[in-house]
Enzyme design. Sequence first.
Site, PDB file in Angstrom:
ATOM      1  N   CYS A  85       0.791  -1.218   0.000  1.00 47.25           N
ATOM      2  CA  CYS A  85       0.000   0.000   0.000  1.00 47.25           C
ATOM      3  C   CYS A  85       0.826   1.271   0.000  1.00 47.25           C
ATOM      4  O   CYS A  85       0.292   2.342   0.118  1.00 47.25           O
ATOM      5  CB  CYS A  85      -0.895  -0.016   1.223  1.00 47.25           C
ATOM      6  SG  CYS A  85       0.030  -0.308   2.725  1.00 47.25           S
TER       7      CYS A  85
HETATM    8  C1  LIG Z   1       0.657  -4.850   3.315  1.00 51.78           C
HETATM    9  S1  LIG Z   1       1.719  -6.199   3.392  1.00 51.78           S
HETATM   10  C2  LIG Z   1       0.586  -7.480   3.776  1.00 51.78           C
HETATM   11  C3  LIG Z   1       0.512  -7.818   5.229  1.00 51.78           C
HETATM   12  C4  LIG Z   1      -0.303  -9.041   5.540  1.00 51.78           C
HETATM   13  N1  LIG Z   1      -1.621  -9.023   4.961  1.00 51.78           N
HETATM   14  C5  LIG Z   1      -0.429  -9.266   7.056  1.00 51.78           C
HETATM   15  O1  LIG Z   1      -1.527  -9.197   7.570  1.00 51.78           O
HETATM   16  O2  LIG Z   1       0.599  -9.489   7.728  1.00 51.78           O
HETATM   17  C6  LIG Z   1       2.046  -6.527   1.721  1.00 51.78           C
HETATM   18  C7  LIG Z   1       3.039  -7.661   1.483  1.00 51.78           C
HETATM   19  O3  LIG Z   1       3.115  -7.933   0.078  1.00 51.78           O
HETATM   20  C8  LIG Z   1       4.429  -8.380  -0.207  1.00 51.78           C
HETATM   21  N2  LIG Z   1       4.650  -8.236  -1.663  1.00 51.78           N
HETATM   22  C9  LIG Z   1       4.939  -7.116  -2.351  1.00 51.78           C
HETATM   23  N3  LIG Z   1       5.031  -7.349  -3.661  1.00 51.78           N
HETATM   24  C10 LIG Z   1       4.802  -8.672  -3.811  1.00 51.78           C
HETATM   25  C11 LIG Z   1       4.793  -9.525  -4.935  1.00 51.78           C
HETATM   26  N4  LIG Z   1       5.001  -9.044  -6.158  1.00 51.78           N
HETATM   27  N5  LIG Z   1       4.551 -10.838  -4.747  1.00 51.78           N
HETATM   28  C12 LIG Z   1       4.327 -11.320  -3.483  1.00 51.78           C
HETATM   29  N6  LIG Z   1       4.317 -10.547  -2.382  1.00 51.78           N
HETATM   30  C13 LIG Z   1       4.563  -9.244  -2.535  1.00 51.78           C
HETATM   31  C14 LIG Z   1       5.299  -7.471   0.644  1.00 51.78           C
HETATM   32  O4  LIG Z   1       6.569  -8.064   0.862  1.00 51.78           O
HETATM   33  C15 LIG Z   1       4.466  -7.334   1.908  1.00 51.78           C
HETATM   34  O5  LIG Z   1       4.869  -8.252   2.886  1.00 51.78           O
END
Ligand SMILES: C[S@@+](CC[C@H](N)C(=O)[O-])C[C@H]1O[C@@H](n2cnc3c(N)ncnc32)[C@H](O)[C@@H]1O
Length: 478
Positions: A85
């Site tokens: 985000c």
């Molecule tokens: C906002 S966090 C989500 C947190 C999670 N929902 C929780 O409750 O702990 C977004 C996550 O997406 C991961 N992310 C970013 N780009 C990504 C990608 N292309 N593929 C997989 N994961 C990704 C980031 O590393 C991050 O940990």
Amino acid sequence: MGTLKVLDLFAGGGGFSTGFLNAECADYTFEIVKAVELDPNASETLRQHLGEEKVIEGDITSPEVKEEIFKNCKDVDVVIGGPPCQTFSLAGPARSGTKEMREKLKHDPRNTLYKHFLDIVESIQPAYVVFENVEGMLSKKAEMTDGISAKQSQVIELICDELEAMGYNVGLEDSLNRFQVLNAANYGTPQIRRRIIILANRYGHENPIPIQTQQPENYKTLRDSIYYLPVRLPFISKRSIDNLKKMEIVYNHYESLLGEFLDCIEGLASDAQEPIMHERLNQLRAELKKEFEKIRGSSEPNRDKLLTFIQKYNDLLSHLEINQLSEDITITTHQSRTHNLRDIIIFVMTKQGSNSARFMNEQHDDYHELLSDLYPYSREKHKDTYVKHSWDRPSNTILAHMEKDGLKFIHPEQPRTFTPYEAQLLQSFPGDFTFFGGRNAQYKQIGNAVPPILAQAIGQSILEKYVSISKKKLFKQM
Ligand SMILES: C[S@@+](CC[C@H](N)C(=O)[O-])C[C@H]1O[C@@H](n2cnc3c(N)ncnc32)[C@H](O)[C@@H]1O
């Protein structure tokens, strides 16, 4: 007894999954089938909590990862996830960065990660979808094309439209909206954290709004969640003292400023609950007072006097074992990061519940001339860089930015910012939950997470709805 199978996309350190695993209704629970995550530290945290085989570590946009998801998750009932985000966030560069930075953010590939979330939903067609994001997403517009109105071009509306086009109902019970903004504090998290949630289902029923358990007058506070933890004091960094802005003010006023610091240690000593901590803090204060008198009488330049004082303080902190683990406290993540002396002085002198915007505002009761002079950042762009929390309020939104600095998360009494363990508790993670990686990696996973208590309330509302419609179906068949 039954389980609904869940796929967690962009799973981070597992806040969403942890909450869903705690939800239960009429013997129905959730089971996490796979959690997909790019970051190696967060993936390791997931493996430690969910099991090796449950984690797909990799980039969701890559064909290989998608293939693995489709191979393993054809029959999942629920897809949950919150794509990153940063670019929607109301905090950070999206709000206060330079024009160049904001332009770069517009073209950040993370802007479109939600499309991959929707692609996966479309292929798997789970019964339920839960999409979570920051409130800043509400102001996010997709590329404008001819014939599309401003409202239709809002990313949040496009996501709802797409889900409807796939056959999902995104409507809410007792609401005309297609998404809800939930505040984690209303569900028992000691933190104000507003997040957008889109719920969607293929059964055609309206989606539930989780029942609030708290009202503002009985929100959980810092006192409820972290007051009991032992005192932790920061080491003071000596390294960058000459490059720090506003240090000349600290040098010129060192007697009164160190006096405030000593008063703070004295206050901590008299409030310390365990006798051993009381004793050690008193000893620290007495030794520091001696050192203070010594440097006051010396003819050294003020800068050198302060360096001597810092060295003495750091040595005492180690020798008196103030931050030592004990048999009762074995939590390694309840340790402060190192701070510089200017920031420590600002932490000590800011009133509980106040912030830099207030202590710099001459019209405000909290105005403080010396603090205002000490403020080292741009007053136009970064007014509220320092925020000191109160015992009797919930925390402000815990941010992944804590991996860089924690200045918006100053402890109510101790001259430091929140430890990772305090951030974890304020995010409502269980006390025995552990995050893999160094301190910064931990802050990032914690700040990114959906608070497990909020996630549990959402999961619970889905299970209750599911159970009630299953019963109705059974009833009709009889
Ligand atoms: C906002 S966090 C989500 C947190 C999670 N929902 C929780 O409750 O702990 C977004 C996550 O997406 C991961 N992310 C970013 N780009 C990504 C990608 N292309 N593929 C997989 N994961 C990704 C980031 O590393 C991050 O940990």
